[in-house]
Design an enzyme around this catalytic site. Structure first.
Site, PDB file in Angstrom:
ATOM      1  N   ARG A  68      -3.364 -10.205   5.463  1.00  0.00           N
ATOM      2  CA  ARG A  68      -3.972 -10.240   4.126  1.00  0.00           C
ATOM      3  C   ARG A  68      -2.947  -9.674   3.136  1.00  0.00           C
ATOM      4  O   ARG A  68      -2.574  -8.501   3.226  1.00  0.00           O
ATOM      5  CB  ARG A  68      -5.260  -9.419   4.107  1.00  0.00           C
ATOM      6  CG  ARG A  68      -5.988  -9.410   2.764  1.00  0.00           C
ATOM      7  CD  ARG A  68      -7.265  -8.579   2.846  1.00  0.00           C
ATOM      8  NE  ARG A  68      -7.973  -8.554   1.573  1.00  0.00           N
ATOM      9  CZ  ARG A  68      -7.747  -7.674   0.602  1.00  0.00           C
ATOM     10  NH1 ARG A  68      -6.811  -6.743   0.766  1.00  0.00           N
ATOM     11  NH2 ARG A  68      -8.440  -7.723  -0.524  1.00  0.00           N
ATOM     12  N   LYS A  80       0.821  -1.215   0.000  1.00  0.00           N
ATOM     13  CA  LYS A  80       0.000   0.000   0.000  1.00  0.00           C
ATOM     14  C   LYS A  80       0.853   1.262   0.000  1.00  0.00           C
ATOM     15  O   LYS A  80       2.045   1.249   0.307  1.00  0.00           O
ATOM     16  CB  LYS A  80      -0.946  -0.011   1.203  1.00  0.00           C
ATOM     17  CG  LYS A  80      -2.108  -0.974   1.015  1.00  0.00           C
ATOM     18  CD  LYS A  80      -3.105  -0.884   2.149  1.00  0.00           C
ATOM     19  CE  LYS A  80      -4.325  -1.754   1.864  1.00  0.00           C
ATOM     20  NZ  LYS A  80      -5.292  -1.763   2.987  1.00  0.00           N
TER      21      LYS A  80
END
Length: 276
Positions: free
Chosen positions: A255, A221
């Site tokens: 995740r 991210k």
């Protein structure tokens, strides 16, 4: 600490890894990467062989300013993938990344085991009823607004305190409907600027007071690559660092796009914390 997936009790005392499979053309890292059945099955097989306990399928990109996708299109994208995976790997525990109750219902009826909702029910008032009806584990993420608007909704007086209140309300509502298995996701990157993401990570052990499993999703991210003046394709090492820190603060599910490296984090973390 366990969750019940299709009658199978998953023990989260040893953290687990959830592999990401995006079947959208516009996801921030792997959008459009898996274009046919062969490529999808190859990636799923790799993630399972690398140690993933869950495979998380998303058909609606939730990246900032993501384009709208109709419910019909989301269903057309995702249900065939659920069927494809279970036909070839029938023991797979599939998580469905959706905020729509109709999509959740269709996928559960086709064999999905978990629903992963970025809005914790805020974007579909029938979602919690659907989860209660089918009694599947439910991942509740913290977010404000929608993927289109969330990055202009980052004003907090005390972000962690407000998140704890948010989760407390969501958990109480879910419990009132008889939902048993709840998992909390702090929502790194969702309605949070870079500095806020790191504040939440720094104080993440406070979420353990809610006595529920915590899932984290840092994988490649912008909070990583912007901090390193890099790009998503070069953010694996940073992802590994943050995954490891999250494990030390109580995360039970990672995740990720890169399952092998996340499993290495879990293995070494577990060795470090085992009783001698």
């Amino acid at each position: 600490m366990t969750i019940n997936c299709k009658g199978q009790l998953i023990d989260l005392s040893i953290p687990k890894v959830m592999g990401i499979l995006n079947v959208t053309p516009n996801s921030f890292f792997d959008g459009g990467k898996y274009k046919n059945e062969s490529e999808i099955l190859s990636q799923v097989e790799k993630m399972l062989n690398d140690g993933a306990t869950f495979i998380d399928i998303g058909a609606y990109s939730s990246k900032p300013n993501a384009d709208f996708v109709s419910e019909e299109e989301e269903l057309q994208r995702i249900v065939p993938i659920v069927n494809l995976i279970l036909e070839n790997f029938p023991e797979t525990l599939i998580s469905i990344d959706t905020f729509r109750s109709e999509v959740a219902q269709a996928c559960i009826e086709n064999g999905a085991a978990i629903i992963n909702d970025i809005s914790a029910g805020n974007l579909d008032d029938k979602m919690l009823e659907t989860i209660a009806k089918y009694n599947v584990p439910y991942i509740m993420m913290h977010m404000r607004g929608t993927p289109k608007t969330m990055q202009i909704m980052t004003n907090y007086e005390n972000i962690v305190k407000e998140m704890l209140f948010y989760f407390s309300e969501k958990v109480a509502k879910a419990r009132s409907l008889g939902i048993n298995d709840l998992i909390l996701d702090p929502g790194f990157g969702f309605a949070k600027i870079v500095e806020q993401n790191y504040e939440v990570l720094q104080k993440m052990e406070l979420f353990n007071t809610l006595e529920l499993p915590i899932l984290v999703g840092f994988s490649r991210k912008s909070m990583i690559y912007k901090s390193l003046n890099s790009i998503a394709e070069e953010a694996l090492n940073g992802t590994t660092v943050l995954n490891t820190l999250a494990l030390t603060k109580g995360a039970k599910i990672l995740r990720v796009h890169d399952v092998k490296e996340a499993m290495e984090c879990v293995t070494l973390y577990t060795k470090t914390n085992q009783k001698l």
